[in-house]
Design an enzyme around this catalytic site. Structure first.
Site, PDB file in Angstrom:
ATOM      1  CB  THR A 180       5.124   1.153  20.514  1.00 29.16           C
ATOM      2  OG1 THR A 180       5.375  -0.240  20.332  1.00 29.16           O
ATOM      3  CG2 THR A 180       6.427   1.918  20.600  1.00 29.16           C
ATOM      4  CE  LYS A 227      -4.126  -2.050   2.049  1.00 26.69           C
ATOM      5  NZ  LYS A 227      -5.191  -1.940   3.054  1.00 26.69           N
TER       6      LYS A 227
END
Ligand code: ATR
Length: 276
Positions: free
Chosen positions: A156, A69
């Site tokens: 994260t 993508k």
């Protein structure tokens, strides 16, 4: 390839289990469009060459899936506004001699949640789990329906922070926040799992009370409920849904971009589900 039959394909790696050909064949049949749609396994380092060859040979449009993508975003000669903001392209189309990159993922998610499922989004508190490419692609369309707040939480934390910072200028009346999983409170109306945890049979490590009474959506889909949806059901979610509807809706939006004709999706979602 003949001049009268428009040719489409999906490029990915892996691609064997892609449902896109099935979906587009059903759309074409339903809307009586004369077209072909194939899946193509593309070598990891051969995206540009293969896409160029496809269009040089008269191809009309491509769907792009993992892991291309971003490559498609750079390959496109022109980008739609929503592709620019998403930073990724899942649909290519040749228009006036130029290869245009578009992104229909966010639109697909929104149609599935708001229209197919009828879940509330406007004026509500929304929690998004994950801060990768999949989440980047849905933020702008979600902000467009003006939720009260969107909270991005990620394993994260710094990635959630970066994403919230990057989309702040599009937030309008919506309060756009980021938190760590440990800071999550149980006050969200809708929870969207945009992590790839379901691919490996895991769920984001959020505390069980977060699921209570929430509408829980997993952007991934599978025959059996994903681990995230199993947990959501177990810990008192109001309703749950996986991303099969999003898959069909993003395909319908790509089909519309290519053919200027909107297929009906309910029967297609049902038949793809039944064949799983
Ligand atoms: P995608 O394009 O599918 O978004 P990505 O950009 O690699 O893929 O992002 C994957 C996302 O899923 C990230 O938010 C990742 O969290 P980290 O940023 O902490 O790596 C999240 N993710 C993947 N596996 C996970 C797991 N087991 N638990 C929680 N989050 C997970």
């Amino acid at each position: 390839m003949t001049n009268s039959t428009a040719s489409y394909a999906v490029f990915g790696n892996p691609i064997e289990h892609s449902k896109s050909p099935d979906i587009h064949h059903r759309f074409a049949e339903q809307t009586k469009q004369v077209m072909t749609y194939q899946k193509r396994l593309i070598n990891i380092d051969a995206f540009e060459v293969s896409a160029q060859e496809f269009f040089n040979a008269g191809g009309s449009g491509l769907n792009i899936t993992v892991p291309f993508k971003l490559a498609a975003y750079h390959f496109a000669e022109q980008l739609t506004a929503r592709a620019k903001i998403a930073g990724a392209v899942n649909t290519l189309v040749k228009k006036n001699g130029l290869i245009v990159g578009d992104n229909t993922d966010g639109s697909g998610l929104l149609t599935d949640i708001s229209i197919n499922l009828g879940w509330p989004l406007a004026h509500e508190d929304i929690l998004i789990l994950g801060a990768g490419g999949a989440v980047r692609g849905i933020l702008e369309p979600l902000l467009g329906v003006k939720p009260l707040s969107i909270t991005i939480a990620n394993r994260t934390f710094e990635k959630a922070q970066t994403l919230a910072e990057q989309f702040k200028h599009l937030a309008g009346p919506t309060s756009l926040n980021c938190v760590s999983y440990a800071q999550l409170k149980n006050q969200y109306k809708v929870i969207i799992n945009g992590t790839s945890a379901s691919l490996v049979g895991e769920a984001p490590a959020v505390k069980p009370s977060v699921y209570n009474k929430a509408f829980c959506y997993d952007m991934m889909y599978s025959k059996e409920a994903t681990t995230f949806l199993q947990q959501a059901n177990h810990f008192g979610a109001q309703a749950t849904a996986d991303g099969l509807g999003m898959l069909v809706e993003q395909a319908a939006e790509s089909f519309y971009v290519w053919r200027q004709c909107r297929p009906k999706t309910a029967s297609v979602i049902a038949s793809i589900r039944a064949a799983m």
